[in-house]
Design a protein around this motif. Structure first.
Motif, short mmCIF file in Angstrom:
data_model
loop_
_atom_site.label_atom_id
_atom_site.label_comp_id
_atom_site.label_asym_id
_atom_site.label_seq_id
_atom_site.Cartn_x
_atom_site.Cartn_y
_atom_site.Cartn_z
N ILE A 193 -43.08 -15.61 63.75
CA ILE A 193 -43.36 -15.04 62.43
C ILE A 193 -42.79 -15.93 61.32
O ILE A 193 -43.44 -16.18 60.30
N ARG A 194 -41.59 -16.43 61.54
CA ARG A 194 -40.99 -17.33 60.56
C ARG A 194 -41.82 -18.62 60.41
O ARG A 194 -41.95 -19.15 59.31
N LYS A 195 -42.38 -19.08 61.51
CA LYS A 195 -43.22 -20.29 61.45
C LYS A 195 -44.49 -20.03 60.64
O LYS A 195 -44.94 -20.89 59.86
N ILE A 196 -45.10 -18.85 60.83
CA ILE A 196 -46.28 -18.50 60.05
C ILE A 196 -45.96 -18.55 58.56
O ILE A 196 -46.72 -19.10 57.75
N PHE A 256 -52.33 -8.24 58.60
CA PHE A 256 -52.26 -9.59 58.08
C PHE A 256 -53.10 -10.59 58.88
O PHE A 256 -53.01 -11.80 58.68
N GLN A 257 -53.92 -10.06 59.81
CA GLN A 257 -54.85 -10.89 60.59
C GLN A 257 -54.12 -12.01 61.33
O GLN A 257 -54.50 -13.17 61.30
N ILE A 258 -53.03 -11.64 62.01
CA ILE A 258 -52.30 -12.59 62.83
C ILE A 258 -52.28 -12.10 64.27
O ILE A 258 -52.79 -11.03 64.58
N GLU A 259 -51.70 -12.89 65.13
CA GLU A 259 -51.61 -12.54 66.55
C GLU A 259 -50.91 -11.20 66.74
O GLU A 259 -49.95 -10.89 66.04
N GLU A 260 -51.41 -10.40 67.69
CA GLU A 260 -50.72 -9.15 68.04
C GLU A 260 -49.65 -9.47 69.07
O GLU A 260 -49.94 -9.74 70.22
N PHE A 261 -48.40 -9.45 68.65
CA PHE A 261 -47.30 -9.85 69.51
C PHE A 261 -46.95 -8.75 70.51
O PHE A 261 -46.84 -7.58 70.16
N ASN A 262 -46.75 -9.17 71.75
CA ASN A 262 -46.41 -8.25 72.84
C ASN A 262 -44.91 -8.33 73.11
O ASN A 262 -44.41 -9.31 73.67
N TRP A 288 -42.24 -7.71 54.73
CA TRP A 288 -42.13 -6.94 55.98
C TRP A 288 -41.03 -7.52 56.86
O TRP A 288 -40.20 -6.79 57.39
N TYR A 289 -41.04 -8.84 57.03
CA TYR A 289 -40.06 -9.47 57.91
C TYR A 289 -38.64 -9.27 57.39
O TYR A 289 -37.72 -9.00 58.17
N LEU A 311 -34.87 -12.56 74.73
CA LEU A 311 -35.54 -13.84 74.54
C LEU A 311 -36.91 -13.67 73.89
O LEU A 311 -37.28 -14.44 72.99
N ARG A 312 -37.63 -12.64 74.30
CA ARG A 312 -38.96 -12.41 73.74
C ARG A 312 -38.86 -12.04 72.26
O ARG A 312 -39.66 -12.51 71.44
N SER A 313 -37.89 -11.21 71.90
CA SER A 313 -37.73 -10.83 70.49
C SER A 313 -37.42 -12.07 69.65
O SER A 313 -37.89 -12.20 68.51
N GLN A 314 -36.63 -12.98 70.21
CA GLN A 314 -36.27 -14.20 69.49
C GLN A 314 -37.51 -15.08 69.28
O GLN A 314 -37.72 -15.63 68.19
N LYS A 315 -38.34 -15.20 70.31
CA LYS A 315 -39.54 -16.03 70.20
C LYS A 315 -40.54 -15.44 69.21
O LYS A 315 -41.19 -16.17 68.45
N ILE A 316 -40.66 -14.11 69.20
CA ILE A 316 -41.57 -13.47 68.25
C ILE A 316 -41.07 -13.68 66.82
O ILE A 316 -41.85 -13.99 65.91
N GLU A 317 -39.78 -13.52 66.62
CA GLU A 317 -39.21 -13.73 65.30
C GLU A 317 -39.45 -15.17 64.84
O GLU A 317 -39.82 -15.42 63.68
#
Length: 232
Positions: free
Chosen positions: A205-208, A175-181, A134-135, A196-202
């Motif tokens: 996800i990469r950390k997961i 995938f039972q992960i956090e629902e990102f806002n 997906w990513y 900035l928010r899109s970067q932090k969400i990305e």
């Protein structure tokens, strides 16, 4: 939902009441089904819901065990709501409390009524390889959003952010992960927050994926990509 859509634009009270009546009936039936019983009429009161008499069995819905919060209060309010606005506001609340009631019910444990297996979850564990796929497909959208923010293109940034938000909601459930806002950070006059928010969400996800030892198919150049494809 089709009835509700018509109700949103209804300007005549008698037509709004008619639409609301059908919605109320279907919500009453949904509550009845979840109580393992049935009603062929809308439920307005505790008397209708809890009465186990023969008359109740004939005309209403007997012996409900549980109902949504304040369900009867808002059902009775339909009797006194006169304007389309009042009717819509009452139906809004009924939909909200009934939806919460439905979502709060545990999935059926009976093998004959169990929901289809979530293909993203195997043996109770999320399939992080699927999340990686997906990513990799959506990584361009993250970059597009930041590009549009940098170039001060709010319309384009908003459209991509809306599309990505829908995807983020879906993967949170799948995938039972956090629902990102993402979208709450959008402001047409200050696109830096969205970027900035899109970067932090990305990064999250990469950390997961990294935490679960899932490798991404990443290449630093076209030559590297060609070599990688040739090696497959």
């Amino acid at each position: 939902m089709d009835l509700y859509r018509n109700l949103l634009f209804e300007e005549k009270s008698y037509r709004a009441r008619s639409q609301a009546a059908y919605i109320h009936l279907y919500l009453s039936q949904a509550v009845a089904y979840l109580n393992h019983t049935y009603t062929d009429s809308a439920i307005f009161s505790e008397k209708q819901a809890y009465d186990s008499s023969c008359q109740s069995r004939m005309y209403h819905c007997p012996e409900l065990v549980s109902v949504p919060d304040s369900f009867f209060t808002y059902c009775r309010r339909l009797l006194t709501a006169e304007t389309p606005k009042e009717i819509r506001e009452t139906i809004d609340t009924l939909l909200i409390v009934t939806r919460k009631f439905i979502l709060g019910k545990k999935p059926c444990q009976n093998v004959h009524c169990r929901e289809p297996e979530n293909q993203a979850v195997k043996d109770g564990k999320p399939d992080y390889r699927g999340l990686a796929d997906w990513y990799q497909e959506l990584s361009l959208t993250f970059r597009r959003i930041r590009f549009f923010c940098k170039e001060n293109m709010p319309e384009e940034a908003y459209e991509d952010a809306c599309n990505l938000q829908s995807e983020l909601i879906a993967i949170g459930e799948e995938f039972q992960i956090e629902e990102f806002n993402l979208l709450d950070s959008f402001s047409p006059g200050s696109l830096g927050y969205l970027s900035l928010r899109s970067q932090k969400i990305e990064q999250a996800i990469r950390k997961i994926l990294a935490d679960h030892q899932v490798c991404l198919a990443e290449y630093q150049s076209l030559d590297e990509l060609e070599k990688g494809l040739a090696a497959r």
